[in-house]
Design an enzyme around this catalytic site. Structure first.
Site, mmCIF file in Angstrom:
data_model
loop_
_atom_site.group_PDB
_atom_site.id
_atom_site.type_symbol
_atom_site.label_atom_id
_atom_site.label_comp_id
_atom_site.label_asym_id
_atom_site.label_seq_id
_atom_site.Cartn_x
_atom_site.Cartn_y
_atom_site.Cartn_z
ATOM 1 N N ARG A 207 -0.973 -0.388 2.097
ATOM 2 C CA ARG A 207 -2.449 -0.433 2.066
ATOM 3 C C ARG A 207 -2.894 0.259 0.788
ATOM 4 O O ARG A 207 -2.444 1.381 0.495
ATOM 5 C CB ARG A 207 -3.060 0.256 3.279
ATOM 6 C CG ARG A 207 -4.590 0.378 3.154
ATOM 7 C CD ARG A 207 -5.257 0.790 4.415
ATOM 8 N NE ARG A 207 -5.248 -0.285 5.399
ATOM 9 C CZ ARG A 207 -5.872 -0.224 6.573
ATOM 10 N NH1 ARG A 207 -6.563 0.863 6.905
ATOM 11 N NH2 ARG A 207 -5.826 -1.234 7.419
ATOM 12 N N HIS B 47 -6.690 -8.771 4.441
ATOM 13 C CA HIS B 47 -6.048 -7.938 5.472
ATOM 14 C C HIS B 47 -5.371 -8.946 6.417
ATOM 15 O O HIS B 47 -5.829 -9.187 7.536
ATOM 16 C CB HIS B 47 -7.107 -7.106 6.182
ATOM 17 C CG HIS B 47 -6.564 -6.012 7.067
ATOM 18 N ND1 HIS B 47 -5.222 -5.915 7.425
ATOM 19 C CD2 HIS B 47 -7.191 -4.968 7.665
ATOM 20 C CE1 HIS B 47 -5.061 -4.858 8.201
ATOM 21 N NE2 HIS B 47 -6.231 -4.262 8.367
ATOM 22 N N LYS C 6 0.807 13.776 -7.843
ATOM 23 C CA LYS C 6 1.296 14.358 -9.113
ATOM 24 C C LYS C 6 1.269 13.330 -10.234
ATOM 25 O O LYS C 6 1.746 13.587 -11.326
ATOM 26 C CB LYS C 6 2.725 14.870 -8.936
ATOM 27 C CG LYS C 6 2.894 15.924 -7.866
ATOM 28 C CD LYS C 6 4.374 16.303 -7.756
ATOM 29 C CE LYS C 6 4.702 16.905 -6.413
ATOM 30 N NZ LYS C 6 6.147 16.924 -6.164
ATOM 31 N N ARG D 78 -5.074 2.124 13.363
ATOM 32 C CA ARG D 78 -4.461 0.983 14.035
ATOM 33 C C ARG D 78 -3.304 0.367 13.258
ATOM 34 O O ARG D 78 -2.201 0.176 13.795
ATOM 35 C CB ARG D 78 -5.519 -0.122 14.256
ATOM 36 C CG ARG D 78 -6.416 0.105 15.418
ATOM 37 C CD ARG D 78 -7.806 -0.460 15.127
ATOM 38 N NE ARG D 78 -8.472 0.453 14.233
ATOM 39 C CZ ARG D 78 -9.259 1.431 14.661
ATOM 40 N NH1 ARG D 78 -9.552 1.534 15.922
ATOM 41 N NH2 ARG D 78 -9.781 2.291 13.802
ATOM 42 N N THR D 79 -3.547 0.033 11.989
ATOM 43 C CA THR D 79 -2.553 -0.753 11.251
ATOM 44 C C THR D 79 -1.264 0.040 11.064
ATOM 45 O O THR D 79 -0.167 -0.461 11.314
ATOM 46 C CB THR D 79 -3.140 -1.165 9.880
ATOM 47 O OG1 THR D 79 -4.440 -1.715 10.095
ATOM 48 C CG2 THR D 79 -2.267 -2.187 9.195
#
Ligand code: CP
Length: 306
Positions: free
Chosen positions: A104, A132, A82, A54-55
């Site tokens: 995120r 959030h 890496k 969703r986000t």
């Protein structure tokens, strides 16, 4: 204000401005051609170190609907694997022209670190169990749209509060806007410091539901459970699952919300998730409008200085 890092540090006026700005954005979403030139020439990069449906998709669509260029980067398919650091990754994106970085990250505070490192605007798309903010903003937008106001409402947040950044941002947001918040869940999933955030803690679900205007169910974060904290799934569903019988304890017309993804049959029964009280799909639609508002405000539309 350059960044949106959490609702703890936003005022009620700033939250109100974001929700008000999302109203015309939602109107754009209802048009046959959902595109305006507002952010033409701007670049939005989503940088996700954890999975999302969703986000991330809604930020990408929000940028596209405002005519910004959008690029998605997953840590798992980038040079992060890496060994490149978060700071170096973000500086690299800025060197390529990113105006807004949507992050995120599993570590609480990662967006704050980034915001003090790069000149681009940073939006927190979820940091550990901390905040959030865009989820809470879309939740508040949905409730305000349906109920006409936030002040005075009884909001029950039920489930795995311990691991929930959604719960924390919603507690900050709803209480600042004058709602009364009650939380409920297994004792092992209620952090002791939560009462200091101005919420009422209920040990039984029936108490949390009694007279609630909004019932927000949270996903059991099975991936974050430690041995011994979690009852069996069957036991959890029996004690803390929302079914039709329990929902009848809430106010008639109470809104049933869930940030998704749902564990159907665990924290919420399918008949309630798909029932007339549920606004779960509307939350998703409103997420696009709210994220358009944030991109607009941070991308030049004028988010006031903190
Ligand atoms: N509610 C939410 O943050 O969903 P995603 O993890 O799919 O983005």
């Amino acid at each position: 204000r350059k960044d949106i890092l959490g609702l703890q540090n936003l005022s009620a006026e700033e939250i109100g401005l974001i929700l008000d700005t999302a109203v015309p954005m939602k109107e754009i979403l209802g048009r046959a051609i959902k595109k305006v030139p507002t952010l033409r020439g701007r670049t939005v990069v989503t940088l996700f170190y954890e999975p999302s449906t969703r986000t991330r998709t809604s930020f990408e669509l929000a940028a596209k609907y405002l005519s910004a260029d959008s690029v998605n980067l997953s840590a798992s398919t980038s040079s992060v694997v890496k060994g490149e650091t978060l700071k170096d990754t973000a500086r690299t994106l800025v060197a390529m022209g990113a105006d807004v970085v949507v992050l995120r990250h599993p570590m609480a505070g990662a967006p704050n670190l980034l915001a003090s490192t790069i000149p681009a605007a940073v939006i927190n798309a979820g940091d550990g169990a901390h905040e959030h903010p865009t989820q809470a903003l879309l939740d508040m937008f949905t409730v305000r749209e349906k109920m006409g106001q936030l002040a005075g409402l009884n909001v029950a947040i039920i489930g795995d509060i311990l691991h929930s950044r959604v719960a924390r941002s919603n507690i900050w947001g709803f209480t600042k806007m004058g709602a009364r918040v009650r939380i409920c869940g297994p004792a092992t999933m209620i952090p002791p410091e939560i009462e200091a955030m101005g919420v009422y803690v209920c040990t039984r679900m029936e108490e949390a539901l009694d007279g609630a205007d909004v019932v927000m169910m949270l996903r059991i974060q099975l991936e974050r459970q430690q041995q011994g904290l979690f009852p069996s799934i069957r036991e959890y569903a029996r004690l803390f699952g929302l079914n039709r019988k329990r929902l009848a304890l809430a106010r008639p017309g109470a809104l049933v919300m869930h940030p998704g993804p749902m564990n159907r049959g665990v924290e919420i029964s399918p008949e309630v998730a798909d029932g007339v009280n549920a606004v779960i799909n509307e939350q998703v639609t409103n997420g696009v409008a709210v994220r358009m508002a944030l991109l607009y405000l941070l991308g030049g539309g004028g988010m006031p200085d903190a």
